[in-house]
Enzyme design. Sequence first.
Site, PDB file in Angstrom:
ATOM      1  N   GLY A  16       0.743  -1.289   0.027  1.00  0.00           N
ATOM      2  CA  GLY A  16       0.039   0.059   0.073  1.00  0.00           C
ATOM      3  C   GLY A  16       0.934   1.387   0.012  1.00  0.00           C
TER       4      GLY A  16
ATOM      5  CD  GLU B 133      -2.389  -2.335  -1.791  1.00  0.00           C
ATOM      6  OE1 GLU B 133      -2.755  -1.285  -1.310  1.00  0.00           O
ATOM      7  OE2 GLU B 133      -2.070  -3.319  -1.197  1.00  0.00           O
TER       8      GLU B 133
ATOM      9  CE1 TYR C 233      -6.162  -4.012   8.305  1.00  0.00           C
ATOM     10  CE2 TYR C 233      -7.299  -1.800   8.873  1.00  0.00           C
ATOM     11  CZ  TYR C 233      -6.682  -2.917   7.769  1.00  0.00           C
ATOM     12  OH  TYR C 233      -6.973  -2.557   6.487  1.00  0.00           O
TER      13      TYR C 233
ATOM     14  CD1 TRP D 187      -2.909  -5.191   6.953  1.00  0.00           C
ATOM     15  CD2 TRP D 187      -1.250  -6.243   5.732  1.00  0.00           C
ATOM     16  NE1 TRP D 187      -1.774  -4.490   7.240  1.00  0.00           N
ATOM     17  CE2 TRP D 187      -0.884  -5.022   6.415  1.00  0.00           C
ATOM     18  CE3 TRP D 187      -0.585  -6.954   5.003  1.00  0.00           C
ATOM     19  CZ2 TRP D 187       0.509  -4.572   6.149  1.00  0.00           C
ATOM     20  CZ3 TRP D 187       0.565  -6.595   4.430  1.00  0.00           C
ATOM     21  CH2 TRP D 187       1.291  -5.557   5.175  1.00  0.00           C
TER      22      TRP D 187
END
Length: 368
Positions: free
Chosen positions: A100, A141, A260, A349
Amino acid sequence: MASKRLAYVLSAILFLLQLHFSAGQTTVVKAAYWFSGSGLTVSGIDSTLFTHLFCAFADLNPTTYKVTISSSNLPQFSTFTQIVQQKNPSVKTLLSIGGGNSSPSSFASMASQNSSRKSFIDSSIQLARNYSFHGLDLDWEYPSSATEMTNLGLLLTEWRAAIAKDSTTTGKTALLLSAAFFYNSNYYTVNYPFQAISKSMDWINLMAYDFYGPGWSPNVTGPPAALYNPTSQVSGDTGIRNWIQAGVAAKKLVLGFPFYGYAWRLVNANNHRIFSPANGAAISSDGSITYSGIKDFITQNSATAVFNSTIVTDYCYSGTTWIGYDDTTSISTKVTYAKGKGLLGYFAWHVGADKNFTLSRNASITWG
Ligand SMILES: *[C@@H]1O[C@H](CO)[C@@H](O)[C@H](O)[C@H]1NC(C)=O
Ligand SMILES: *[C@@H]1O[C@H](CO)[C@@H](O)[C@H](O)[C@H]1NC(C)=O
Ligand SMILES: *[C@@H]1O[C@H](CO)[C@@H](O)[C@H](O)[C@H]1NC(C)=O
Ligand SMILES: *[C@@H]1O[C@H](CO)[C@@H](O)[C@H](O)[C@H]1NC(C)=O
Ligand SMILES: *[C@@H]1O[C@H](CO)[C@@H](O)[C@H](O)[C@H]1NC(C)=O
Ligand SMILES: *[C@@H]1O[C@H](CO)[C@@H](O)[C@H](O)[C@H]1NC(C)=O
């Protein structure tokens, strides 16, 4: 006697044929990404809970178009496979490239020329072989125009050909080839190259998260990784159905979920539902907080935790702090969904955000 011997020889041949055909066939993916800044050491990963681990991230050099590992990452990356295989000798590792925070325009530029694609592909295979990774994973990405999607297709096709050639010349099992793609089969109306993906990739990781965040408009709380969404098309289920409808086999799809969440600041502490008015992020600058941090927040603040089964999300609140995330209820529901849809598996992730491997263990046992 002769027929007995013949039967033996035939069954031996059959066995060898099966070995040959199953060698390159991945039957399940129970995976997570690990990244070097996460605070979790490689030796700290409980690799028994995974079939595949992604080592993140190798970099794309924007001028030579070679894949490189930064000198600060090299000590951990070069021993990654050896170390995670100590606890689980059959776990497979993939070197993940990009991420990212990498530059999408460098990937676009690399993919646009034959010579730069070749530099990228050849150097990636060399790195994977040199450091004993079992595969390569592309995290561009995102490709975001029709031309970039076409070039992505060329890259994948040529990458697979080079991987096959490497396998033939070295006599080693072919490297795995995967990628982390947008949760949906198009990136804001631009379609992914479905044929090249189906022909060239072992599987694709669908990033079915980051659907809502505190910095976004409108300023309301949201389910960051909704499996279903009664108010919009933004959901994991919509993405999965679109990929399958586009002609990519369910057995090539791996559902991603986050370890997360995001924390919002509520406008009114008494209005604490999903899609309630908020005024920006709480806890961190972008509101992101690890699952481990969320569990500590709940304990320390005696926060109220809720599971919404319509959307398949967890959230918790205390005072004006509201956190949307995936707890064991959401994770186990998603794993059951992925298995039920005939997908190849799931990935998270990232493993360093888990709390004592609670989510990793729940996911692994739920899949079975
Ligand atoms: C570049 O790659 C394309 C697609 O693979 C191929 O058709 C073309 O011949 C190549 N051009 C050169 C100059 O190698
Ligand atoms: C391969 O690994 C060795 C160390 O084991 C290192 O010295 C060498 O630079 C590596 N080569 C590449 C292409 O990464
Ligand atoms: C789940 O969330 C949706 C969207 O806010 C809401 O309409 C629904 O009532 C919630 N379900 C439960 C059981 O709270
Ligand atoms: C959300 O509310 C905060 C506080 O009022 C404000 O600073 C921020 O700009 C708002 N964000 C959006 C996307 O409206
Ligand atoms: C996973 O979590 C759910 C919800 O907390 C629980 O019902 C289930 O028993 C857990 N499964 C395992 C294998 O721990
Ligand atoms: C971590 O999980 C293991 C396995 O469930 C458990 O035995 C151990 O007590 C846990 N450790 C902590 C600190 O919670």
